[in-house]
Design a protein around this motif. Structure first.
Motif, mmCIF file in Angstrom:
data_model
loop_
_atom_site.group_PDB
_atom_site.id
_atom_site.type_symbol
_atom_site.label_atom_id
_atom_site.label_comp_id
_atom_site.label_asym_id
_atom_site.label_seq_id
_atom_site.Cartn_x
_atom_site.Cartn_y
_atom_site.Cartn_z
ATOM 1 N N ALA A 216 0.831 -1.211 0.000
ATOM 2 C CA ALA A 216 0.000 0.000 0.000
ATOM 3 C C ALA A 216 0.863 1.258 0.000
ATOM 4 O O ALA A 216 1.817 1.357 0.775
ATOM 5 C CB ALA A 216 -0.922 0.002 1.212
ATOM 6 N N ASP A 217 0.515 2.214 -0.851
ATOM 7 C CA ASP A 217 1.240 3.471 -0.898
ATOM 8 C C ASP A 217 0.425 4.601 -0.271
ATOM 9 O O ASP A 217 0.563 5.770 -0.628
ATOM 10 C CB ASP A 217 1.626 3.828 -2.331
ATOM 11 C CG ASP A 217 0.426 3.950 -3.252
ATOM 12 O OD1 ASP A 217 -0.702 3.695 -2.783
ATOM 13 O OD2 ASP A 217 0.627 4.308 -4.428
ATOM 14 N N VAL A 218 -0.476 4.235 0.655
ATOM 15 C CA VAL A 218 -1.281 5.206 1.395
ATOM 16 C C VAL A 218 -1.027 4.994 2.891
ATOM 17 O O VAL A 218 -0.502 3.941 3.292
ATOM 18 C CB VAL A 218 -2.785 5.042 1.085
ATOM 19 C CG1 VAL A 218 -3.067 5.364 -0.381
ATOM 20 C CG2 VAL A 218 -3.270 3.641 1.437
ATOM 21 N N PRO A 219 -1.392 5.951 3.739
ATOM 22 C CA PRO A 219 -1.180 5.783 5.184
ATOM 23 C C PRO A 219 -1.903 4.568 5.748
ATOM 24 O O PRO A 219 -3.028 4.260 5.346
ATOM 25 C CB PRO A 219 -1.761 7.080 5.769
ATOM 26 C CG PRO A 219 -1.680 8.075 4.664
ATOM 27 C CD PRO A 219 -1.922 7.288 3.411
ATOM 28 N N ILE A 220 -1.241 3.875 6.667
ATOM 29 C CA ILE A 220 -1.846 2.746 7.367
ATOM 30 C C ILE A 220 -2.168 3.209 8.783
ATOM 31 O O ILE A 220 -1.280 3.665 9.514
ATOM 32 C CB ILE A 220 -0.909 1.531 7.390
ATOM 33 C CG1 ILE A 220 -0.540 1.137 5.955
ATOM 34 C CG2 ILE A 220 -1.577 0.354 8.096
ATOM 35 C CD1 ILE A 220 0.503 0.056 5.861
ATOM 36 N N LEU A 221 -3.431 3.090 9.142
ATOM 37 C CA LEU A 221 -3.919 3.646 10.398
ATOM 38 C C LEU A 221 -4.361 2.535 11.342
ATOM 39 O O LEU A 221 -4.587 1.401 10.930
ATOM 40 C CB LEU A 221 -5.102 4.591 10.129
ATOM 41 C CG LEU A 221 -4.921 5.592 8.982
ATOM 42 C CD1 LEU A 221 -6.172 6.442 8.819
ATOM 43 C CD2 LEU A 221 -3.695 6.461 9.203
ATOM 44 N N HIS A 222 -4.487 2.882 12.607
ATOM 45 C CA HIS A 222 -4.880 1.916 13.631
ATOM 46 C C HIS A 222 -6.105 2.436 14.367
ATOM 47 O O HIS A 222 -6.071 3.502 14.981
ATOM 48 C CB HIS A 222 -3.734 1.707 14.621
ATOM 49 C CG HIS A 222 -4.028 0.661 15.663
ATOM 50 N ND1 HIS A 222 -3.447 0.683 16.909
ATOM 51 C CD2 HIS A 222 -4.840 -0.431 15.649
ATOM 52 C CE1 HIS A 222 -3.875 -0.357 17.613
ATOM 53 N NE2 HIS A 222 -4.723 -1.041 16.863
ATOM 54 N N TYR A 223 -7.199 1.683 14.281
ATOM 55 C CA TYR A 223 -8.405 1.986 15.053
ATOM 56 C C TYR A 223 -8.418 1.071 16.276
ATOM 57 O O TYR A 223 -8.292 -0.140 16.152
ATOM 58 C CB TYR A 223 -9.661 1.755 14.211
ATOM 59 C CG TYR A 223 -10.931 1.683 15.041
ATOM 60 C CD1 TYR A 223 -11.452 2.836 15.635
ATOM 61 C CD2 TYR A 223 -11.590 0.469 15.251
ATOM 62 C CE1 TYR A 223 -12.597 2.773 16.415
ATOM 63 C CE2 TYR A 223 -12.745 0.402 16.026
ATOM 64 C CZ TYR A 223 -13.238 1.560 16.596
ATOM 65 O OH TYR A 223 -14.369 1.510 17.375
ATOM 66 N N HIS A 224 -8.545 1.658 17.460
ATOM 67 C CA HIS A 224 -8.596 0.815 18.645
ATOM 68 C C HIS A 224 -9.312 1.533 19.786
ATOM 69 O O HIS A 224 -9.564 2.739 19.725
ATOM 70 C CB HIS A 224 -7.187 0.402 19.085
ATOM 71 C CG HIS A 224 -6.315 1.547 19.509
ATOM 72 N ND1 HIS A 224 -5.833 2.488 18.634
ATOM 73 C CD2 HIS A 224 -5.823 1.891 20.729
ATOM 74 C CE1 HIS A 224 -5.084 3.359 19.281
ATOM 75 N NE2 HIS A 224 -5.069 3.032 20.549
ATOM 76 N N THR A 225 -9.639 0.750 20.812
ATOM 77 C CA THR A 225 -10.272 1.303 22.000
ATOM 78 C C THR A 225 -9.392 1.013 23.209
ATOM 79 O O THR A 225 -8.736 -0.027 23.290
ATOM 80 C CB THR A 225 -11.664 0.689 22.245
ATOM 81 O OG1 THR A 225 -11.531 -0.727 22.406
ATOM 82 C CG2 THR A 225 -12.588 0.977 21.061
#
Length: 252
Positions: A216-225
């Motif tokens: 992937a050449d886009v930002p990799i994000l983290h969703y968490h609680t």
């Protein structure tokens, strides 16, 4: 001295609510195929999770054959009080119980790509109604079944039971004569990849993150609680959401 509005503009980021995000939950393996090929697969209605769509009550063989020519791709929109990436039930249903991926698309760019297809097409949000029925009836007479379906397209393909309202679905629909797979090339419409994996102690060290970084050449994000607080961060970087005073789509 900067004005209040200028300060907000400086704080906002590409994931702040802007009405132009579409989210697509999928398995990790499917996400790799999508990112590598830069295209999304249109799905047959017979494979839908909603049994009202996969098992329609239709009493006309010609109508059944015609309905089978329609395919769709489903996305999730932001809605008041809930961002499209923070719907935990969708992480469970469609993204391998949190082990999968949520792809983030630029809505206007994706629609532009979709409108470039020459076949019959429709797009828009799903309307959820309480007294929904999956029974379809067609008129006898001079109007062909395919024309009737096109005329009733909104009621047939863009209306669902309120049982599914939490998905806040936005749908791309096509009619295709070919029996093989149909795809939508999204080109530069992908703007981010979100992973969840709440049990991972170090996201950066996971095979999933390392694999995504390669393709992937886009930002990799983290969703968490954490302790009931939901956040969206750039992995190894800044918090993108929530931004109090900027993002109006916080938990109600």
């Amino acid at each position: 001295m900067a004005s209040y509005s200028e300060e907000l503009e400086n704080v906002a980021n590409f994931m702040t609510y802007n009405g132009n995000h579409l989210f697509h939950y999928t398995s990790f393996a499917s996400a790799l195929k999508i990112i590598s090929s830069q295209r999304l697969l249109f799905g047959d209605f017979k494979n839908m999770n909603d049994i009202s769509e996969s098992r329609r009550e239709v009493f006309d063989d010609m109508a059944i054959a015609e309905l089978n020519k329609y395919k769709s791709i489903s996305f999730t929109e932001d809605k008041t009080g809930k961002r499209g990436f923070e719907i935990d039930s969708l992480w469970g249903y469609y993204a391998e119980k949190g082990k999968g991926v949520c792809l983030v698309f630029d809505k206007s760019k994706l629609i532009s790509q979709f409108k470039g297809k020459t076949i019959f097409q429709r797009y828009g949000r799903i309307k959820y109604i309480k007294n929904f029925t999956n029974a379809l009836f067609f008129e006898d007479g001079n109007i062909s079944v395919d024309k009737q379906i096109k005329r009733k397209c909104k009621d047939i393909f863009f209306t669902k039971s309120t049982d599914w309202h939490m998905e806040n679905e936005y749908r791309f629909l096509i009619r295709s004569e070919q029996n093989n797979d149909d795809y939508l090339e999204y080109k530069d419409a992908l703007i981010a990849v979100i992973i969840c994996m709440p049990l991972a102690k170090s996201i950066i060290e996971t095979c999933e993150y390392k694999t995504l970084k390669r393709v992937a050449d886009v930002p990799i994000l983290h969703y968490h609680t954490s302790l009931g607080n939901k956040t969206l961060t750039v992995i190894g970087g800044d918090v993108l959401w929530p931004l109090f005073g900027v993002d109006q789509f916080l938990d109600a």
